[in-house]
Design an enzyme around this catalytic site. Structure first.
Site, PDB file in Angstrom:
ATOM      1  N   ASP A 162       0.828  -1.109   0.044  1.00  0.00           N
ATOM      2  CA  ASP A 162       0.061  -0.025  -0.076  1.00  0.00           C
ATOM      3  C   ASP A 162       0.783   1.217  -0.006  1.00  0.00           C
ATOM      4  O   ASP A 162       1.956   1.337  -0.160  1.00  0.00           O
ATOM      5  CB  ASP A 162      -0.797  -0.228   1.260  1.00  0.00           C
TER       6      ASP A 162
ATOM      7  N   LYS B 271     -13.754   1.226 -13.712  1.00  0.00           N
ATOM      8  CA  LYS B 271     -14.159   0.056 -13.355  1.00  0.00           C
ATOM      9  C   LYS B 271     -14.986  -0.670 -14.548  1.00  0.00           C
ATOM     10  O   LYS B 271     -14.797  -1.939 -14.425  1.00  0.00           O
ATOM     11  CB  LYS B 271     -15.196   0.212 -12.178  1.00  0.00           C
TER      12      LYS B 271
ATOM     13  N   TYR C  55     -14.766   7.648 -12.034  1.00  0.00           N
ATOM     14  CA  TYR C  55     -14.449   6.451 -11.135  1.00  0.00           C
ATOM     15  C   TYR C  55     -15.200   5.279 -11.962  1.00  0.00           C
ATOM     16  O   TYR C  55     -14.759   4.087 -11.997  1.00  0.00           O
ATOM     17  CB  TYR C  55     -15.234   6.704  -9.901  1.00  0.00           C
TER      18      TYR C  55
HETATM   19  P1  NAD Z   1     -10.091   2.030   1.359  1.00  0.00           P
HETATM   20  O1  NAD Z   1     -10.061   3.410   1.018  1.00  0.00           O
HETATM   21  O2  NAD Z   1     -10.245   1.606   2.630  1.00  0.00           O
HETATM   22  O3  NAD Z   1      -8.721   1.195   0.737  1.00  0.00           O
HETATM   23  C1  NAD Z   1      -7.964   1.705  -0.479  1.00  0.00           C
HETATM   24  C2  NAD Z   1      -6.641   1.280  -0.464  1.00  0.00           C
HETATM   25  O4  NAD Z   1      -6.045   1.706  -1.885  1.00  0.00           O
HETATM   26  C3  NAD Z   1      -6.114   2.369   0.568  1.00  0.00           C
HETATM   27  O5  NAD Z   1      -5.416   1.796   1.670  1.00  0.00           O
HETATM   28  C4  NAD Z   1      -5.303   3.327  -0.223  1.00  0.00           C
HETATM   29  O6  NAD Z   1      -3.999   3.724   0.429  1.00  0.00           O
HETATM   30  C5  NAD Z   1      -4.798   2.312  -1.308  1.00  0.00           C
HETATM   31  N1  NAD Z   1      -4.335   3.105  -2.380  1.00  0.00           N
HETATM   32  C6  NAD Z   1      -5.145   4.144  -2.939  1.00  0.00           C
HETATM   33  N2  NAD Z   1      -3.989   4.958  -3.772  1.00  0.00           N
HETATM   34  C7  NAD Z   1      -2.977   4.171  -4.029  1.00  0.00           C
HETATM   35  C8  NAD Z   1      -1.819   4.023  -4.752  1.00  0.00           C
HETATM   36  N3  NAD Z   1      -1.687   5.221  -5.545  1.00  0.00           N
HETATM   37  N4  NAD Z   1      -1.074   3.210  -4.694  1.00  0.00           N
HETATM   38  C9  NAD Z   1      -1.127   2.174  -3.765  1.00  0.00           C
HETATM   39  N5  NAD Z   1      -2.368   1.993  -3.087  1.00  0.00           N
HETATM   40  C10 NAD Z   1      -3.242   2.904  -3.188  1.00  0.00           C
HETATM   41  O7  NAD Z   1     -11.129   1.674   0.158  1.00  0.00           O
HETATM   42  P2  NAD Z   1     -11.915   0.143  -0.262  1.00  0.00           P
HETATM   43  O8  NAD Z   1     -13.089   0.221   0.032  1.00  0.00           O
HETATM   44  O9  NAD Z   1     -11.191  -0.993   0.687  1.00  0.00           O
HETATM   45  O10 NAD Z   1     -11.245   0.013  -1.574  1.00  0.00           O
HETATM   46  C11 NAD Z   1     -10.679  -1.254  -1.973  1.00  0.00           C
HETATM   47  C12 NAD Z   1     -11.039  -1.340  -3.681  1.00  0.00           C
HETATM   48  O11 NAD Z   1     -12.886  -1.664  -3.531  1.00  0.00           O
HETATM   49  C13 NAD Z   1     -11.163  -0.194  -4.484  1.00  0.00           C
HETATM   50  O12 NAD Z   1     -10.670  -0.712  -5.648  1.00  0.00           O
HETATM   51  C14 NAD Z   1     -12.519   0.460  -4.812  1.00  0.00           C
HETATM   52  O13 NAD Z   1     -12.636   0.805  -5.899  1.00  0.00           O
HETATM   53  C15 NAD Z   1     -13.536  -0.951  -4.565  1.00  0.00           C
HETATM   54  N6  NAD Z   1     -14.735  -0.692  -4.037  1.00  0.00           N
HETATM   55  C16 NAD Z   1     -15.112  -0.106  -2.867  1.00  0.00           C
HETATM   56  C17 NAD Z   1     -16.531   0.062  -2.675  1.00  0.00           C
HETATM   57  C18 NAD Z   1     -16.813   0.662  -1.256  1.00  0.00           C
HETATM   58  O14 NAD Z   1     -17.917   0.860  -0.872  1.00  0.00           O
HETATM   59  N7  NAD Z   1     -15.962   0.817  -0.196  1.00  0.00           N
HETATM   60  C19 NAD Z   1     -17.387  -0.049  -3.434  1.00  0.00           C
HETATM   61  C20 NAD Z   1     -17.082  -0.803  -4.636  1.00  0.00           C
HETATM   62  C21 NAD Z   1     -15.716  -1.059  -5.057  1.00  0.00           C
END
Ligand code: NAD
Length: 258
Positions: free
Chosen positions: A32, A156, A152
């Site tokens: 990360d 996806k 966004y």
């Molecule tokens: P989160 O923000 O808790 O975790 C995302 C992580 O990605 C963070 O720890 C962040 O530091 C890391 N990240 C961001 N930019 C980065 C970079 N440049 N290099 C390396 N790491 C990086 O959010 P999450 O919900 O756990 O997200 C994880 C995945 O789930 C994402 O791909 C997101 O699109 C997807 N998602 C989330 C939701 C939701 O409702 N939370 C819904 C659909 C999809």
């Protein structure tokens, strides 16, 4: 014991997944922007290269599974760099480390937002591997009145299309590597914590992402599915975005898929 690499492992879904895999007795290499085995910025080419070389050093015997979770929700060009180019670079770049596994698996994270309106030009540039043009298109969209919200979803859509195309190629299916993604609805994580902390925010999310089964999910819910898709038990699911969304896809798309 299997060895996995998980991106986005400092928060939310990635953190829950690495913890679950460790609890189950696996080796997990985490990455990360901070607080992980490998600190790498997946929005940059240098960061992606650093991830690949460090993964080879920390997992000299290779990997059994790559789980690419890192992503950004923001209406800015960096979201394109991380969500599409960073995720694809992770999966493609680490594929050689899967070659010696008896049951190699790869999984990414798409979203229910892949069902929302998107910008076809941005999707096209991503799929063509034209990162500079994609970032420029995203910058233009970010400046327009309503374009920002397409960024966004476009990352996806592009990732979901990429994975369907890639999954059946010789280097994936032909090499015995199932390649899938999960498509979460609303998940409690760094992405949504602030919005979910107020009644107004919760109602807004409920309107945008109706989830008749159970409402917003804890991150571990996604971790269970990611862990299964990346497990040796998954021999024949490939090229799929498996929605884990409390019925959001069924609500939005209804009969339109069959
Ligand atoms: P989160 O923000 O808790 O975790 C995302 C992580 O990605 C963070 O720890 C962040 O530091 C890391 N990240 C961001 N930019 C980065 C970079 N440049 N290099 C390396 N790491 C990086 O959010 P999450 O919900 O756990 O997200 C994880 C995945 O789930 C994402 O791909 C997101 O699109 C997807 N998602 C989330 C939701 C939701 O409702 N939370 C819904 C659909 C999809």
């Amino acid at each position: 014991m299997r060895t996995y690499l998980v991106t986005g492992a400092a928060s939310g879904i990635g953190q829950a997944t690495s913890e679950l895999l460790k609890e189950r007795g696996n080796n997990v290499v985490t990455t990360d922007l901070q607080d992980t085995d490998i600190v790498a910025d997946l929005s940059t080419v240098a960061g992606r290269e650093h991830l690949i070389s460090e993964a080879g050093r920390l997992a000299p015997g290779g990997l059994d599974g790559v789980i690419a979770v890192a992503g950004l929700p923001l209406p800015i060009p960096t979201t394109v760099a991380v969500n599409f180019f960073g995720m694809v670079a992770t999966l493609e770049g680490l594929r050689p480390l899967l070659e010696n596994s008896p049951a190699p698996r790869a999984v990414g994270v798409s979203s229910m937002a892949s069902l929302w309106p998107s910008d076809e030009t941005l999707v096209k540039h991503q799929l063509a591997g034209e990162e500079d043009l994609a970032l420029q298109r995203a910058a233009d969209l970010a400046k327009s009145e309503t374009g920002g919200q397409l960024i966004y979803s476009s990352t996806k859509v592009a990732f979901s299309r990429w994975l369907r195309r890639a999954s059946i190629l010789p280097q994936w299916a032909g090499a015995g590597i199932p390649l899938n993604a999960i498509g979460p609805g609303t998940v409690v994580s760094g992405f949504t914590r602030e919005t979910l902390s107020t009644e107004e925010g919760r109602q807004l999310l409920e309107q945008m992402v109706p989830m008749p089964l159970g409402g917003p999910a804890e991150a571990v819910v996604c971790a269970y599915l990611l862990a299964w898709l990346a497990s040796a038990e998954n021999t024949h699911v490939t090229g799929q975005v498996v929605f884990i969304d409390g019925g959001n896809d069924a609500t939005l798309r209804g009969d339109s898929t069959w």
